[in-house]
Design an enzyme around this catalytic site. Structure first.
Site, short mmCIF file in Angstrom:
data_model
loop_
_atom_site.label_atom_id
_atom_site.label_comp_id
_atom_site.label_asym_id
_atom_site.label_seq_id
_atom_site.Cartn_x
_atom_site.Cartn_y
_atom_site.Cartn_z
N GLY A 131 0.86 -1.18 0.00
CA GLY A 131 0.00 0.00 0.00
C GLY A 131 0.89 1.22 0.00
N GLY A 242 -2.19 13.05 -9.53
CA GLY A 242 -3.40 12.50 -8.92
C GLY A 242 -3.69 13.15 -7.58
NE ARG A 268 -32.64 23.19 14.96
CZ ARG A 268 -33.69 22.57 15.49
NH1 ARG A 268 -34.87 22.62 14.91
NH2 ARG A 268 -33.54 21.87 16.60
CD GLN A 279 -18.89 35.64 19.99
OE1 GLN A 279 -18.74 35.23 21.14
NE2 GLN A 279 -18.54 36.84 19.60
CD GLU A 363 -5.11 9.38 -6.53
OE1 GLU A 363 -4.28 10.21 -6.90
OE2 GLU A 363 -6.12 9.07 -7.20
N1 CAA Z 1 7.65 11.75 -7.75
C1 CAA Z 1 8.56 11.25 -8.64
N2 CAA Z 1 9.39 10.24 -8.32
C2 CAA Z 1 9.32 9.75 -7.06
C3 CAA Z 1 8.42 10.23 -6.10
C4 CAA Z 1 7.56 11.29 -6.49
N3 CAA Z 1 6.65 11.80 -5.65
N4 CAA Z 1 8.57 9.53 -4.96
C5 CAA Z 1 9.54 8.64 -5.18
N5 CAA Z 1 9.99 8.77 -6.45
C6 CAA Z 1 11.04 8.01 -7.11
C7 CAA Z 1 12.39 8.28 -6.44
O1 CAA Z 1 13.01 9.40 -7.01
C8 CAA Z 1 13.12 6.97 -6.72
O2 CAA Z 1 13.59 7.00 -8.06
P1 CAA Z 1 15.14 6.73 -8.39
O3 CAA Z 1 15.49 5.40 -7.79
O4 CAA Z 1 15.21 6.78 -9.88
O5 CAA Z 1 15.89 7.85 -7.72
C9 CAA Z 1 12.03 5.93 -6.69
O6 CAA Z 1 10.80 6.62 -6.91
C10 CAA Z 1 11.95 5.20 -5.36
O7 CAA Z 1 11.77 6.15 -4.37
P2 CAA Z 1 12.32 5.97 -2.91
O8 CAA Z 1 13.74 5.47 -2.96
O9 CAA Z 1 12.05 7.25 -2.19
O10 CAA Z 1 11.40 4.76 -2.38
P3 CAA Z 1 10.79 4.52 -0.95
O11 CAA Z 1 10.35 3.11 -0.96
O12 CAA Z 1 11.72 4.99 0.12
O13 CAA Z 1 9.51 5.49 -0.92
C11 CAA Z 1 7.27 6.11 -1.48
C12 CAA Z 1 8.56 5.46 -1.93
C13 CAA Z 1 7.39 7.61 -1.68
C14 CAA Z 1 6.91 5.83 -0.04
C15 CAA Z 1 6.22 5.50 -2.43
O14 CAA Z 1 6.18 4.10 -2.24
C16 CAA Z 1 4.84 6.08 -2.27
O15 CAA Z 1 4.56 7.17 -2.78
N6 CAA Z 1 3.94 5.33 -1.60
C17 CAA Z 1 2.53 5.69 -1.60
C18 CAA Z 1 1.82 4.97 -2.71
C19 CAA Z 1 0.52 5.57 -3.06
O16 CAA Z 1 0.36 6.79 -3.12
N7 CAA Z 1 -0.43 4.71 -3.37
C20 CAA Z 1 -1.70 5.15 -3.83
C21 CAA Z 1 -2.40 4.02 -4.51
S1 CAA Z 1 -3.25 4.51 -5.94
C22 CAA Z 1 -4.76 5.07 -5.41
O17 CAA Z 1 -5.02 5.26 -4.25
C23 CAA Z 1 -5.69 5.39 -6.52
C24 CAA Z 1 -7.11 5.28 -6.20
O18 CAA Z 1 -7.69 4.24 -6.39
C25 CAA Z 1 -7.87 6.47 -5.77
#
Ligand code: CAA
Length: 379
Positions: A131, A242, A268, A279, A363
């Site tokens: 997640g 998003g 109301r 207030q 998200e």
């Molecule tokens: N924008 C662009 N690139 C990003 C980024 C961002 N916001 N966050 C991380 N990255 C890139 C990093 O630059 C890295 O790339 P490189 O290796 O090329 O440098 C790569 O992604 C990995 O990043 P991290 O090393 O920072 O990885 P991490 O595991 O420490 O952290 C995290 C990653 C930021 C926690 C990520 O896993 C995350 O955002 N998690 C949340 C996921 C999420 O939002 N899920 C939503 C599900 S979809 C949904 O909800 C849709 C719906 O149905 C409504």
């Protein structure tokens, strides 16, 4: 810096408000009660251009900017947060992702279908054990030469049962970690693609959220978006945009609950006077309006940066973090302003309070937004 809306933005706001108030409002309580995903409403949203606002006209979209999109999201979320999330996923995750990174063939093949409202999209990143920790993808896309063999399970997928076009993140090269992940366009009806359990949710109950299962699903190579291993970067980049959409949804939920509270407070009466004369209520209304305005500025700022082609990672995360907290706080206060009436379904605010909660979770949870903001600050 310009705080005024252009004529085009005002027209978008009028159209979205008209659709929300005159089409979505009737039946919103029943759809929530019955967990009813109404396909005819989705089609209407497509006909009115709300499902592909930022898609270029040559692919059937509105060719509008992100500001227009958040304006429409706010108006629709004021009334029906379920319709808003369907719209948000289709616009900012699926359509925007294909438009930004897809091949010409992919854009031609999928964007027109996703714009019309005849078909909608889903974004499949989350898994039972991935997640917040989205790099830990267990779904695999084995490279078979001319196609991928997709196996795995995706959880909490918005539009899960209703979508025809899914963007699925899957691991191809486990030894490369997140750099081995791919994103594939998978069509409903592909052999081995099964829709699983429907979630019985607290809020946004008229959007359908399902588990999706993939067993030896053959996905042609031409359905991969971007280079081999681009999938995680794709997911993160698309989620940045998003998050602006979800921030706008949260803003709209808050603004909708506020508008109802303002009206109710003037109608109301207690102790022989409208409660808006007290207030205690005035202070609530003042604080609700102030927080909403602050959230709106953050949402618009993030949208503006995106339209200007500037870095909006931090701004989007701040907008979502703040606006989702505002939505939760304002809707809780809205129930309080409405008193006993606020606790029953007829007055809408209890639904808005339930709907608000998810904006702090999907998200990227509020905790993940803080992580993203801190990482940007410390870069
Ligand atoms: N924008 C662009 N690139 C990003 C980024 C961002 N916001 N966050 C991380 N990255 C890139 C990093 O630059 C890295 O790339 P490189 O290796 O090329 O440098 C790569 O992604 C990995 O990043 P991290 O090393 O920072 O990885 P991490 O595991 O420490 O952290 C995290 C990653 C930021 C926690 C990520 O896993 C995350 O955002 N998690 C949340 C996921 C999420 O939002 N899920 C939503 C599900 S979809 C949904 O909800 C849709 C719906 O149905 C409504």
């Amino acid at each position: 810096m310009d705080f005024n809306m252009s004529e085009e933005h005002e027209a978008v706001q009028d159209a979205a408000r008209d659709f929300a108030q005159n089409v979505l409002l009737a039946g919103v309580i029943e759809r929530d009660n019955d967990q009813k995903f109404d396909r005819t409403l989705i089609k209407k949203m497509g006909d009115l251009g709300f499902l592909s606002m930022m898609v270029k006209p040559e692919y059937g979209g509105g060719g509008m900017d992100t500001i227009s999109y958040v304006i429409a999201m706010e108006e629709i979320s004021k009334v029906d947060a379920s319709a808003a999330v369907i719209m948000s996923v289709n616009n900012s995750l699926v359509c925007w992702g294909i438009q930004a990174y897809g091949t010409e063939e992919q854009k031609k093949k999928y964007l027109t279908r996703l714009s019309s409202g005849d078909e909608i999209g889903a974004f499949c990143l989350s898994e039972p054990e991935a997640g917040s920790d989205a790099t830990s993808q267990h779904t695999t896309a084995e490279d078979m030469g001319d196609h991928y063999l997709l196996n795995g399970t995706k959880n909490w997928i918005t539009n899960g049962n209703s979508s025809e076009i899914c963007l699925v993140m899957a691991q191809t090269h486990p030894e490369k970690g997140h750099k081995g992940i791919n994103v594939l366009i998978v069509e409903k009806g592909s052999p081995g693609f099964m829709v699983g359990r429907k979630e019985d949710k607290m809020g946004i109950r008229a959007s359908d959220t399902h588990t999706l299962m993939f067993t030896d699903v053959k996905v042609p190579k031409e359905n991969r978006i971007g280079e081999d291993g681009f999938g995680f970067k794709f997911a993160m980049t698309v989620l940045n945009g998003g998050r602006i959409g979800i921030a706008a949804q949260a803003l709209g939920i808050a603004a909708g609950a506020f508008e109802l509270s303002l009206k109710y407070a003037q109608e109301r009466k207690t102790f022989g006077r409208p409660i808006s004369d007290h207030q205690a209520i005035q202070f609530k209304l003042a604080e609700m309006a102030t927080r909403i305005e602050a959230a709106r500025l953050l949402v618009y700022k993030a949208a503006r940066l995106k339209d200007q082609g500037k870095n909006y990672i931090q701004a989007a995360a701040m907008a979502k973090l703040f606006a989702s907290d505002v939505a939760m706080w304002v809707t809780t206060e809205a129930v309080q302003v409405h008193g006993g009436y606020g606790y029953v379904k007829e007055y809408h605010v209890e639904r808005m309070m339930r709907d608000a909660k998810i904006t702090q979770i999907y998200e990227g949870t509020s905790e993940i937004q803080k992580l993203v903001i801190a990482r940007e600050l410390l870069k």
